[in-house]
Design an enzyme around this catalytic site. Sequence first.
Site, PDB file in Angstrom:
ATOM      1  N   SER A 173       0.828  -1.200   0.000  1.00  0.00           N
ATOM      2  CA  SER A 173       0.000   0.000   0.000  1.00  0.00           C
ATOM      3  C   SER A 173       0.864   1.253   0.000  1.00  0.00           C
ATOM      4  CB  SER A 173      -0.910   0.013   1.237  1.00  0.00           C
ATOM      5  OG  SER A 173      -1.390   1.329   1.466  1.00  0.00           O
ATOM      6  N   ASP A 321      -6.135   0.603  -8.841  1.00  0.00           N
ATOM      7  CA  ASP A 321      -7.364   1.387  -9.034  1.00  0.00           C
ATOM      8  C   ASP A 321      -8.058   1.073 -10.358  1.00  0.00           C
ATOM      9  OD1 ASP A 321      -7.012   2.632  -6.593  1.00  0.00           O
ATOM     10  OD2 ASP A 321      -5.935   4.332  -7.445  1.00  0.00           O
ATOM     11  N   LYS A 348     -11.779  -0.535  -0.894  1.00  0.00           N
ATOM     12  CA  LYS A 348     -11.614   0.745  -1.592  1.00  0.00           C
ATOM     13  C   LYS A 348     -12.878   1.592  -1.353  1.00  0.00           C
ATOM     14  CE  LYS A 348      -7.487   0.075  -3.159  1.00  0.00           C
ATOM     15  NZ  LYS A 348      -6.393   0.906  -2.628  1.00  0.00           N
ATOM     16  N   ARG A 393     -15.117   5.115  -9.682  1.00  0.00           N
ATOM     17  CA  ARG A 393     -14.514   4.264 -10.729  1.00  0.00           C
ATOM     18  C   ARG A 393     -15.492   3.207 -11.238  1.00  0.00           C
ATOM     19  NH1 ARG A 393      -9.686   6.609 -10.803  1.00  0.00           N
ATOM     20  NH2 ARG A 393      -8.636   7.013  -8.831  1.00  0.00           N
TER      21      ARG A 393
HETATM   22  C1  S3P Z   1      -2.999   5.920  -3.507  1.00  0.00           C
HETATM   23  C2  S3P Z   1      -2.690   4.611  -3.237  1.00  0.00           C
HETATM   24  C3  S3P Z   1      -3.610   3.486  -3.487  1.00  0.00           C
HETATM   25  C4  S3P Z   1      -4.756   3.880  -4.395  1.00  0.00           C
HETATM   26  C5  S3P Z   1      -5.341   5.206  -4.061  1.00  0.00           C
HETATM   27  C6  S3P Z   1      -4.290   6.296  -4.118  1.00  0.00           C
HETATM   28  C7  S3P Z   1      -2.024   6.973  -3.191  1.00  0.00           C
HETATM   29  O1  S3P Z   1      -4.139   3.041  -2.246  1.00  0.00           O
HETATM   30  O2  S3P Z   1      -5.769   2.888  -4.369  1.00  0.00           O
HETATM   31  O3  S3P Z   1      -6.378   5.533  -4.974  1.00  0.00           O
HETATM   32  O4  S3P Z   1      -2.168   8.103  -3.705  1.00  0.00           O
HETATM   33  O5  S3P Z   1      -1.078   6.686  -2.457  1.00  0.00           O
HETATM   34  P1  S3P Z   1      -3.362   1.902  -1.399  1.00  0.00           P
HETATM   35  O6  S3P Z   1      -1.975   2.366  -1.283  1.00  0.00           O
HETATM   36  O7  S3P Z   1      -4.032   1.823  -0.064  1.00  0.00           O
HETATM   37  O8  S3P Z   1      -3.520   0.646  -2.197  1.00  0.00           O
END
Ligand code: S3P
Length: 439
Positions: A173, A321, A348, A393
């Site tokens: 993440s 995403d 999400k 989305r």
């Molecule tokens: C993001 C990281 C992702 C993504 C989110 C934006 C970011 O989440 O799904 O839309 O800007 O760091 P995760 O890191 O929890 O997967």
Amino acid sequence: MSSSTNLQYIVQAGGQLRGSVRVPGDKSISHRSIMLGALAEGVTEVSGFLQGEDNLATLNAFRAMGVRIEGPTNGQVTIHGVGMHGLHAPAAPLNLGNSGTSMRLMTGLLAAQPFDSVLIGDESLSKRPMKRVTAPLISMGANIQTTNTGTPPVKIQGGHPLQGINYTLPVASAQIKSCLLLAGLYANGRTCVTEPAPTRDHTERMLRGFGYAVEVNGNQICLHGGGKLQACPIDVPADISSATFFMVGATIAPGSDITLRHVGINPTRIGVINILRLMGADLTLENAHEVGGEPVADIRVRHAKLKGIRIPEDQVPLAIDEFPAIFIAAACAEGETVLTGAHELRVKESDRIQVMADGLQVLGVDATPTEDGMIIRGGTLGSGTVHSRGDHRIAMSFTMAALRAKGVIRIEDCANVNTSFPDFVELARKSGINLVTAE
Ligand code: S3P
């Protein structure tokens, strides 16, 4: 924040995508530009900033902490940095709307401030897991409370000095990684984060752009606390996550030929390109170059026949995403597509595995949700009313599905498209989608 009215998209079947489009700025980079610009010394000029509700939530939160920010006007934002120690206590809870990125990254930053703060969000954000960031921050010395189940509000008591940490992420993440790196800017000593798999690295790149040393060794990212950020101009590329809808739409709709201009193609974000290509998509990258430490290119997409695949698990974090749209591509492919290793989709903005499976089934697609993914047997898309469950989305993905559907697709609860793609309806229509809205 998003209105509570039920905005519906009514999309006629058929059509093709043509022309040349620049989708709005990258959401992740836009958030980080405000955060680092606010903490920098000097004035940060941002162009291409995404004027979606999520990024405006971040911008307003920093205004509420005393940072002077001009704009956004046509994507231009001017941030008068207050330095690492110049934020003021907000007078009220900071409302971050639908934005998980704002809440998780800001929890790291605010845990290190001398003042108290409270972070709140909308109904969806109020259900999302925050222990993944509060637990490591607490082990750094922070004082943070959430509900018993680890959801917002996030209540941060300031004035607790942080110690650097050596932390291995339990899930891939970028939000947890970035949260800890931002806290690490203020911590005593060194903070190191080890990722189980590569995730988007915009924080690391932008910190370096602001003159902060970040060491990257394989899957470990380290920095020393106590440094400074120096303002620098930021040119935000178009968001590959927003471009994805048009990539999928053009791929599935016969006769399509569309160019998506100035799209960010950071290697930690191009899972969707890799996956669509494995399925047989015709994507060409043109005019590749770099802007402010981030690679960009124009992406030309022409219709192609797709085949089902087993999606490589190493691509999951790189396309995290993009799965709602990839599921639409899979529904139009010949044969079976199998996704595994994507449990994160369940936490999400909605449970994207369940909500997409429900919508695909309404359209007559053979889609079986699994604990950590989905099995989709491609076939004919029918028509019907699908629900986005307030997830931007999902709404945009089903809009693209209409290009190959047998009849009208009506999509409920689309107001949240404004969180990431405010001019989606206009750009979709301009590119060839027959879409009207109703309330
Ligand atoms: C993001 C990281 C992702 C993504 C989110 C934006 C970011 O989440 O799904 O839309 O800007 O760091 P995760 O890191 O929890 O997967």
